[in-house]
Design an enzyme around this catalytic site. Structure first.
Site, short mmCIF file in Angstrom:
data_model
loop_
_atom_site.label_atom_id
_atom_site.label_comp_id
_atom_site.label_asym_id
_atom_site.label_seq_id
_atom_site.Cartn_x
_atom_site.Cartn_y
_atom_site.Cartn_z
N SER A 253 0.82 -1.21 0.00
CA SER A 253 0.00 0.00 0.00
C SER A 253 0.85 1.26 0.00
O SER A 253 1.95 1.28 0.54
CB SER A 253 -0.89 0.01 1.25
OG SER A 253 -1.52 1.27 1.40
N TYR B 77 -1.68 0.36 10.08
CA TYR B 77 -1.93 -0.44 8.86
C TYR B 77 -0.73 -0.30 7.91
O TYR B 77 -0.18 -1.31 7.46
CB TYR B 77 -3.21 0.05 8.18
CG TYR B 77 -3.32 -0.35 6.73
CD1 TYR B 77 -3.09 0.58 5.71
CD2 TYR B 77 -3.62 -1.65 6.37
CE1 TYR B 77 -3.17 0.20 4.39
CE2 TYR B 77 -3.71 -2.02 5.04
CZ TYR B 77 -3.48 -1.09 4.05
OH TYR B 77 -3.54 -1.46 2.73
N LYS C 233 2.28 -3.17 6.57
CA LYS C 233 2.66 -3.44 5.17
C LYS C 233 4.16 -3.27 4.99
O LYS C 233 4.83 -4.06 4.32
CB LYS C 233 1.89 -2.50 4.23
CG LYS C 233 0.39 -2.77 4.17
CD LYS C 233 0.09 -4.16 3.61
CE LYS C 233 -1.39 -4.40 3.46
NZ LYS C 233 -1.70 -5.74 2.91
C1 WQD Z 1 -10.20 9.10 0.21
C2 WQD Z 1 -10.51 10.56 0.40
C3 WQD Z 1 -10.92 11.17 2.70
C4 WQD Z 1 -14.61 8.87 3.19
C5 WQD Z 1 -7.03 4.52 2.30
C6 WQD Z 1 -5.87 3.84 2.95
C7 WQD Z 1 -4.84 3.49 1.92
C8 WQD Z 1 -5.47 2.68 0.82
C9 WQD Z 1 -6.67 3.41 0.23
C10 WQD Z 1 -5.22 0.28 1.02
C11 WQD Z 1 -9.83 11.14 1.64
C12 WQD Z 1 -12.18 11.36 1.85
C13 WQD Z 1 -13.47 9.42 2.63
C14 WQD Z 1 -15.69 9.71 3.55
C15 WQD Z 1 -14.43 11.61 2.80
N1 WQD Z 1 -5.90 1.41 1.29
N2 WQD Z 1 -13.39 10.77 2.46
N3 WQD Z 1 -15.55 11.06 3.35
O1 WQD Z 1 -7.71 7.43 3.17
O2 WQD Z 1 -7.01 8.02 0.79
O3 WQD Z 1 -6.61 5.71 1.68
O4 WQD Z 1 -7.57 3.68 1.30
O5 WQD Z 1 -4.16 0.13 0.53
O6 WQD Z 1 -3.83 2.74 2.52
O7 WQD Z 1 -5.29 4.74 3.87
O8 WQD Z 1 -8.92 6.44 1.17
O9 WQD Z 1 -11.26 6.26 0.51
O10 WQD Z 1 -10.69 6.51 2.99
O11 WQD Z 1 -10.44 8.45 1.47
O12 WQD Z 1 -14.32 12.84 2.64
O13 WQD Z 1 -16.76 9.28 4.06
O14 WQD Z 1 -11.92 10.69 0.63
O15 WQD Z 1 -10.76 12.26 3.60
O16 WQD Z 1 -9.44 12.45 1.36
P1 WQD Z 1 -7.54 7.02 1.75
P2 WQD Z 1 -10.40 6.86 1.58
#
Ligand code: WQD
Length: 331
Positions: free
Chosen positions: A124, A148, A152
């Site tokens: 990741s 997490y 990894k």
């Molecule tokens: C994306 C954007 C949130 C939900 C995570 C893991 C990473 C990888 C991918 C595995 C961010 C915003 C989200 C919501 C929002 N996983 N958001 N409201 O955090 O970029 O990455 O998933 O490998 O390791 O950390 O993904 O989809 O949670 O968020 O505003 O209800 O959407 O703040 O900017 P993230 P995400």
């Protein structure tokens, strides 16, 4: 070849299973169904595709491991069975140490005990932590800011040692933000209890969630919301297959980023979701989520160089449309 896929009924794993079967391999799937969707078990209603077998179990246990290798030798193992919620890893680290660390190390030991030395590892972008420069390449410092991402990184470091001491060959694939569903509709099972933006937007569109919370609108970005590098799961899957062939052909391991190299904001994704689904998708603008960097975008130059791979289906419309095609049918 005879290939094992842990977590092969899950979101990413079920896409790789389809591509491996299509390439003519025998595929043995093990999944404990903790987050997987049973619709992704291909022989749940009688005979499945030729060469497909499914084991319900936990590959990190001795019983699961024995079952995984009982049916015969495996030449390659793809490992997707792990927890992936960054936020949860900070409140329940034991869940992540047990599965992502202990379980994965037991799997690697088991592979070597059974003479299997080719390992494709779902890693990741979380191994990098706060970006110190963008786009992020594989030389970027690895300073994870959540447990997490730390799990990894620890496995990646163990893979380097097992490669050096036991001749393990591995591909560590650092995903940025995986999204979308199979362009040909071969995968129908949706994720349960999603934490990521796009599945949550789909839950809103089908009505199982009332609104989407937008975490922060005051970032130093064009529209004030966070920018991320979304990569289509078909693009991810193709990279896994190419990586498997590369480590065997070159007889050497590899570690690459998998991203589209395009930045899309939360608001842009929300607007595309409203357009594609023709649903209102109410939003509530809330505070920033701790740990969210304003921007995350990959350099995938190394994957282009080593695997001759590039993202081809990771535009926002395709990402959202392919998800909506699956969610809409199940609403
Ligand atoms: C994306 C954007 C949130 C939900 C995570 C893991 C990473 C990888 C991918 C595995 C961010 C915003 C989200 C919501 C929002 N996983 N958001 N409201 O955090 O970029 O990455 O998933 O490998 O390791 O950390 O993904 O989809 O949670 O968020 O505003 O209800 O959407 O703040 O900017 P993230 P995400």
């Amino acid at each position: 070849m005879r290939i094992g896929v842990t977590g092969g009924a899950g979101y990413i794993g079920s896409h790789i299973v389809q591509d491996l079967l299509e390439e003519g391999h025998e595929v043995v799937v093990i999944d404990n169904l903790s987050t997987a969707n049973e619709a992704n078990i291909l022989n749940r209603e009688g005979a499945g595709p030729a060469g497909y077998s499914f084991i319900e179990g936990d590959v990190g246990t001795d019983a699961g491991l024995a079952a995984f290798f009982a049916a015969g030798p495996l030449e390659v193992v793809f490992h997707f069975a792990a927890w992936k919620a960054a936020g949860e890893s900070m409140t329940a680290p034991e869940k992540y140490s047990a599965n992502n660390l202990r379980g994965t190390l037991r799997l690697i030991e088991g592979m070597l005990e059974h003479g299997c030395r080719d390992f494709i590892f779902s890693s990741s972008a979380a191994v990098y932590g706060e970006p110190q420069y963008l786009p992020i390449d594989e030389k970027h410092p690895k300073q994870p800011i959540n447990y997490y991402g730390f799990t990894k990184l620890v496995i990646e470091q163990n893979l380097e040692w097992f490669a050096r001491l036991r001749g393990l060959r591995f591909a560590a694939l650092r995903y940025f933000n995986a999204a979308g569903y199979d362009l040909r509709g071969r995968v129908r099972g949706i994720e349960r209890n999603p934490a990521n933006l796009l599945p949550l937007l789909m839950d809103c569109a089908v009505g199982t969630r009332s609104e989407i919370q937008v975490f922060g609108q005051d970032y130093d970005t064009p529209d004030g919301t966070c920018l991320r590098d979304y990569i289509h799961v078909n693009d991810l899957s193709r990279a896994h297959i190419l990586a498997m062939h590369a480590i065997r052909k070159n007889d050497e391991s590899l570690t690459v980023n998998l991203g589209s190299e395009e930045e899309l904001s939360v608001q842009q994704m929300l607007d595309v979701a409203r357009k594609v689904t023709d649903k209102a998708i109410p939003q509530k603008n809330t505070e920033r989520r701790p740990g969210d960097p304003p921007r995350l975008v990959a350099s995938s130059a190394l994957a282009r160089e080593i695997l001759d791979w590039r993202a081809e289906h990771s535009d926002p419309e395709t990402l959202v449309q392919t998800m909506w095609d699956v969610y809409r049918d199940q609403s």
